[in-house]
Motif scaffolding. Sequence first.
Motif, PDB file in Angstrom:
ATOM      1  N   PHE A  81       0.858  -1.184   0.000  1.00  0.00           N
ATOM      2  CA  PHE A  81       0.000   0.000   0.000  1.00  0.00           C
ATOM      3  C   PHE A  81       0.896   1.237   0.000  1.00  0.00           C
ATOM      4  O   PHE A  81       1.697   1.432   0.911  1.00  0.00           O
ATOM      5  CB  PHE A  81      -0.902   0.001   1.227  1.00  0.00           C
ATOM      6  CG  PHE A  81      -1.624   1.306   1.436  1.00  0.00           C
ATOM      7  CD1 PHE A  81      -1.353   2.113   2.529  1.00  0.00           C
ATOM      8  CD2 PHE A  81      -2.585   1.733   0.527  1.00  0.00           C
ATOM      9  CE1 PHE A  81      -2.027   3.317   2.726  1.00  0.00           C
ATOM     10  CE2 PHE A  81      -3.257   2.939   0.710  1.00  0.00           C
ATOM     11  CZ  PHE A  81      -2.972   3.729   1.804  1.00  0.00           C
TER      12      PHE A  81
ATOM     13  N   GLY B 137       0.581   5.050   0.284  1.00  0.00           N
ATOM     14  CA  GLY B 137      -0.392   6.078   0.635  1.00  0.00           C
ATOM     15  C   GLY B 137      -0.197   7.389  -0.106  1.00  0.00           C
ATOM     16  O   GLY B 137      -1.125   8.183  -0.230  1.00  0.00           O
ATOM     17  N   ASN B 138       1.003   7.600  -0.580  1.00  0.00           N
ATOM     18  CA  ASN B 138       1.294   8.824  -1.338  1.00  0.00           C
ATOM     19  C   ASN B 138       2.268   8.443  -2.437  1.00  0.00           C
ATOM     20  O   ASN B 138       3.410   8.045  -2.167  1.00  0.00           O
ATOM     21  CB  ASN B 138       1.909   9.875  -0.399  1.00  0.00           C
ATOM     22  CG  ASN B 138       2.338  11.125  -1.129  1.00  0.00           C
ATOM     23  OD1 ASN B 138       2.167  11.258  -2.339  1.00  0.00           O
ATOM     24  ND2 ASN B 138       2.917  12.055  -0.389  1.00  0.00           N
TER      25      ASN B 138
ATOM     26  N   LYS C 172      -1.716  -0.985  -4.091  1.00  0.00           N
ATOM     27  CA  LYS C 172      -2.690   0.101  -3.971  1.00  0.00           C
ATOM     28  C   LYS C 172      -1.922   1.405  -3.833  1.00  0.00           C
ATOM     29  O   LYS C 172      -1.039   1.513  -2.983  1.00  0.00           O
ATOM     30  CB  LYS C 172      -3.578  -0.118  -2.744  1.00  0.00           C
ATOM     31  CG  LYS C 172      -4.585   0.999  -2.521  1.00  0.00           C
ATOM     32  CD  LYS C 172      -5.644   0.648  -1.488  1.00  0.00           C
ATOM     33  CE  LYS C 172      -6.645   1.787  -1.376  1.00  0.00           C
ATOM     34  NZ  LYS C 172      -7.723   1.521  -0.446  1.00  0.00           N
TER      35      LYS C 172
ATOM     36  N   LYS D  82      -2.175   5.814  -3.840  1.00  0.00           N
ATOM     37  CA  LYS D  82      -3.012   7.015  -3.800  1.00  0.00           C
ATOM     38  C   LYS D  82      -2.212   8.212  -4.307  1.00  0.00           C
ATOM     39  O   LYS D  82      -1.010   8.319  -4.067  1.00  0.00           O
ATOM     40  CB  LYS D  82      -3.457   7.293  -2.367  1.00  0.00           C
ATOM     41  CG  LYS D  82      -4.405   6.249  -1.824  1.00  0.00           C
ATOM     42  CD  LYS D  82      -4.968   6.723  -0.497  1.00  0.00           C
ATOM     43  CE  LYS D  82      -5.939   5.743   0.090  1.00  0.00           C
ATOM     44  NZ  LYS D  82      -6.492   6.222   1.373  1.00  0.00           N
TER      45      LYS D  82
ATOM     46  N   HIS E 135      -6.645  14.749  -0.501  1.00  0.00           N
ATOM     47  CA  HIS E 135      -8.081  14.570  -0.336  1.00  0.00           C
ATOM     48  C   HIS E 135      -8.883  15.791  -0.795  1.00  0.00           C
ATOM     49  O   HIS E 135      -9.963  15.664  -1.390  1.00  0.00           O
ATOM     50  CB  HIS E 135      -8.381  14.242   1.126  1.00  0.00           C
ATOM     51  CG  HIS E 135      -9.833  14.181   1.438  1.00  0.00           C
ATOM     52  ND1 HIS E 135     -10.427  14.971   2.408  1.00  0.00           N
ATOM     53  CD2 HIS E 135     -10.839  13.446   0.900  1.00  0.00           C
ATOM     54  CE1 HIS E 135     -11.716  14.706   2.458  1.00  0.00           C
ATOM     55  NE2 HIS E 135     -11.994  13.785   1.563  1.00  0.00           N
TER      56      HIS E 135
ATOM     57  N   ARG F 256      -1.771  11.375  11.174  1.00  0.00           N
ATOM     58  CA  ARG F 256      -1.094  11.072   9.910  1.00  0.00           C
ATOM     59  C   ARG F 256      -1.430  12.070   8.818  1.00  0.00           C
ATOM     60  O   ARG F 256      -0.607  12.394   7.983  1.00  0.00           O
ATOM     61  CB  ARG F 256      -1.460   9.661   9.439  1.00  0.00           C
ATOM     62  CG  ARG F 256      -0.957   8.559  10.362  1.00  0.00           C
ATOM     63  CD  ARG F 256      -1.130   7.173   9.780  1.00  0.00           C
ATOM     64  NE  ARG F 256      -2.522   6.833   9.541  1.00  0.00           N
ATOM     65  CZ  ARG F 256      -3.048   6.639   8.325  1.00  0.00           C
ATOM     66  NH1 ARG F 256      -2.309   6.731   7.249  1.00  0.00           N
ATOM     67  NH2 ARG F 256      -4.322   6.347   8.210  1.00  0.00           N
ATOM     68  N   LYS F 257      -2.694  12.482   8.796  1.00  0.00           N
ATOM     69  CA  LYS F 257      -3.091  13.408   7.744  1.00  0.00           C
ATOM     70  C   LYS F 257      -3.828  14.578   8.367  1.00  0.00           C
ATOM     71  O   LYS F 257      -4.767  14.401   9.142  1.00  0.00           O
ATOM     72  CB  LYS F 257      -4.015  12.708   6.742  1.00  0.00           C
ATOM     73  CG  LYS F 257      -3.300  11.715   5.856  1.00  0.00           C
ATOM     74  CD  LYS F 257      -4.247  11.045   4.884  1.00  0.00           C
ATOM     75  CE  LYS F 257      -5.031   9.943   5.540  1.00  0.00           C
ATOM     76  NZ  LYS F 257      -5.934   9.278   4.556  1.00  0.00           N
TER      77      LYS F 257
ATOM     78  N   ARG G 287       1.887  11.518   7.124  1.00  0.00           N
ATOM     79  CA  ARG G 287       1.904  11.320   5.683  1.00  0.00           C
ATOM     80  C   ARG G 287       1.912  12.674   4.974  1.00  0.00           C
ATOM     81  O   ARG G 287       2.711  12.900   4.073  1.00  0.00           O
ATOM     82  CB  ARG G 287       0.703  10.517   5.207  1.00  0.00           C
ATOM     83  CG  ARG G 287       0.753  10.235   3.706  1.00  0.00           C
ATOM     84  CD  ARG G 287      -0.522   9.619   3.176  1.00  0.00           C
ATOM     85  NE  ARG G 287      -0.775   8.297   3.737  1.00  0.00           N
ATOM     86  CZ  ARG G 287      -1.907   7.627   3.541  1.00  0.00           C
ATOM     87  NH1 ARG G 287      -2.864   8.144   2.800  1.00  0.00           N
ATOM     88  NH2 ARG G 287      -2.085   6.435   4.079  1.00  0.00           N
TER      89      ARG G 287
ATOM     90  N   TYR H  35       4.657  16.850   2.498  1.00  0.00           N
ATOM     91  CA  TYR H  35       4.579  15.405   2.718  1.00  0.00           C
ATOM     92  C   TYR H  35       5.978  14.833   2.859  1.00  0.00           C
ATOM     93  O   TYR H  35       6.937  15.335   2.267  1.00  0.00           O
ATOM     94  CB  TYR H  35       3.822  14.712   1.588  1.00  0.00           C
ATOM     95  CG  TYR H  35       4.379  14.949   0.200  1.00  0.00           C
ATOM     96  CD1 TYR H  35       3.946  16.034  -0.560  1.00  0.00           C
ATOM     97  CD2 TYR H  35       5.325  14.097  -0.359  1.00  0.00           C
ATOM     98  CE1 TYR H  35       4.450  16.265  -1.831  1.00  0.00           C
ATOM     99  CE2 TYR H  35       5.836  14.315  -1.624  1.00  0.00           C
ATOM    100  CZ  TYR H  35       5.385  15.407  -2.363  1.00  0.00           C
ATOM    101  OH  TYR H  35       5.886  15.627  -3.619  1.00  0.00           O
TER     102      TYR H  35
END
Lengths: 261, 583
Positions: free
Chosen positions: B45, B47-48, B68, B70, B74, B481-482, B506, B557
């Motif tokens: 995964f 995340g960024n 996965k 991203k 958001h 985290r975010k 993140r 980030y």
Amino acid sequence: MAAESGKFRTIDFEETELRLGLTTSKGINGINGKSNYGKRGFQEDTVDLKLNLSSSQGSTVDEAQRTKETAPVAPSKTDPAKRPAKAQVVGWPPVRSFQKNLTAVKPASNEEADRAVGGAALVKVSMDGAPYLRKVDLKQYRNYQELSGALENMLRSFTTGSGGSQGSTKDFTNESRLIDLLNGSESEFDYVPTYEDKDGDWMLVGDVPWQMFIESCKRLRIMKGSEAIGLGIIHQISWIHSIILLDYFDRCSIKNGCVCM
Amino acid sequence: MAYSFPEEVLEHVFSFLHSDRDRNAVSLVCKSWYEIDRWSRRRVFIGNCYAISPRAVIRRFPEVRSIKIKGKPHFADFNLVPDGWGGYVFPWITAMASSYPWLEEIHLKRMVVTNACLELIAKSFKNFRVLVLSTCEGFSTDGLASIAANCRNLRELDLRDSEVDDLSGHWLSHFPDSYTSLVSLNISCLGSEVSFSALERLVSRCPNLRSLSLNRAVPIDRIACLLRQAPQLVELGTGAYNAELRPDVFSSLSGAFSCLKELRSLSGFWDAVPAYIPAVYSVCSGITSLNLSYTTMQNPDLTKLVSQCPNLQQLWVLDYIEDCGLEAVAASCKDLRELRVFPSDPYEEDEFDIALTERGLVSVSEGCTNLQSVLYFCRQMSNAALISIAQNRPNLTRFRLCIIEPRSPDYLTLQPLDAGFGAIVEHCKGLRRLSLSGLLTDRVFEYIGTHAKKLEMLSVAFAGESDLGLHLVLSGCESLRKLEIRDCPFGDKALLANAEKLETMRSLWMSSCSVSFGACKLLCRRMPRLNVEVIDETSEVAESRPESFTVQKLYIYRSVAGPRLDMPDYVLSMGEESPDLIG
């Protein structure tokens, strides 16, 4: 009061039908020569009344003109009046774009096809004195009768317990009830359906052919009859006109003809 | 002398660890465990997508089967990130095409996916099975045709919420007649009509089909014959759910629904007319997930439908449900775990429309003891209501409240909503995600910093009074985290005082705040493993901006890949050496 009711009783309904004929003969351009295709504004309304009523013409014209100017900014709390548009903040509220378009009519190149595919024609319905609004999808109804049935249900749900003792169905085309309305004796007929059209004018529901109505109607407001009269949106005479219109349209299925009165 | 289990045994033991955190912990124990983990890791995964390079991932985990990734922040969902910002997946696909020939699954979120990417996927991975493109963009139905034509073993094609250049519905016909392995298809975001006969043939020859989400263009009278071909469906998204009521269509539909014994999830229902809703009543008792967020149907029909689903766990609905509908939900849907109420008319200025208020949410919080996740749009809120909700539901893990008018106070007392949100973080000790709204002072951040120890994601808008607010969050929230912030008076001091914290997170997004250009440069110099990106769409040249210039948007980030190379000209990386740095 007696004199007034006497005045109204002299109205011959057949005469009003004849008057329909008279104005259609004026053609698409309407009474004032503006291209008011199908639209009945306040001025034409009062002109109608002038033709119909023998007395108090001048005052009704003046009143209607004054109220036409003031109606959109009426200070009543329940009046869904236009407010200065707030500057929209980018990205607020945080809704995704596919949700923003939910209730908007889809902009498409071919509006007719668009209608066939879908897209609700949701308009707000507010009723004077009710605590909140409802929305109806005009596309769910095929004619004024179906819409008036839905509005009736809404009226009933808003006014349960307050004068809705007569359980009988409200037949808007019942002439004797209309007379009672005009006499002020029928409490549940105190409400008049009006709508705001694309140009921001408040009109009586039933003025124009159904298809034209659902295209131009932006919102509905079920007004107290007395307020509608007071605002000059209708006069008691034209309320009858609109009832006749409902019936008339059903019988004649007018699609395109100008129905200025 | 060290005795150890044979590698195969350790690998077998590790295979029972499913969370990335556990696998990461295992890899830190010793070198041999690190090696065993890296060769046996099958899922990754990211995340960024800019936190690490594709090459670095492939180098460490050579045998990945599922990835996965991203991309955009958001807030891109709400148009705060301009076009062309980035999030391109192409470099990932090209790297994986040569290194992961056995790749089976690609899940992407908020990324730019081109037709070239889709063609490369279709050609490169012989055993490709799952493609999920969530809120992605950049491709057309031609790209989908490549996937359909070439991925013989495809199980899942899910385009949820993506923006697709919809040229025609013909792509669906590219699935060959020999293709029978479809398990899940979600095309709800597509506008064009797909060939209905191709769809029907596809459904009828795929016996393992479990999930089918149609698009709006599929009319209601076609659904019945589809359902009859797939009585094993577990999830169904209808198309447009309206038409003039015809008894034959209704009974056919109703009959088809009654055959769906396994159905657990319903969605779609665009333009739903009440007349056809009873056709689904037969499945309601088994339904656990209901997404009515495209349904403009109102009460009483809306409430009637929802209250027929006693096993409902997840409900997404518009505010047409009203307080009375939510009361009915509280009474009938005792297993409800997630509630999302969206605004039907988000830009409406008329405050008259108050049929959905805080009371609906309070009712649900009282009646639904398993409620964990809330997303709620409304127009009024009170501290008292928030305190009730917090006391009723200390088991909340996600609480996102959007009071539509920015800076709205408690409508009863006209006070800020600090106390209400304070109660939420104090009582809900497991809270992982929180979105704030309404009138809020620095006080609320004090509560959050003090109590929200498990909080991982925080969204803040039009709140706070000074840098202290931001400082309290960054210094207090251990699990953060975010963090995404817009239109708050937060500036340089808090950011610089908590620079180290940012590397434990993140990402941080700040827009329309008070951070200066100079502070961004300073932060970047101090923290080399942070990418500090300033988004500025004004036409001034970067170097001419003074240190005191307030940046429009800021995205920070952590990254081991250094500044990215694909930035558009309105994104400035502070990592580049500026010739003249006026301190």
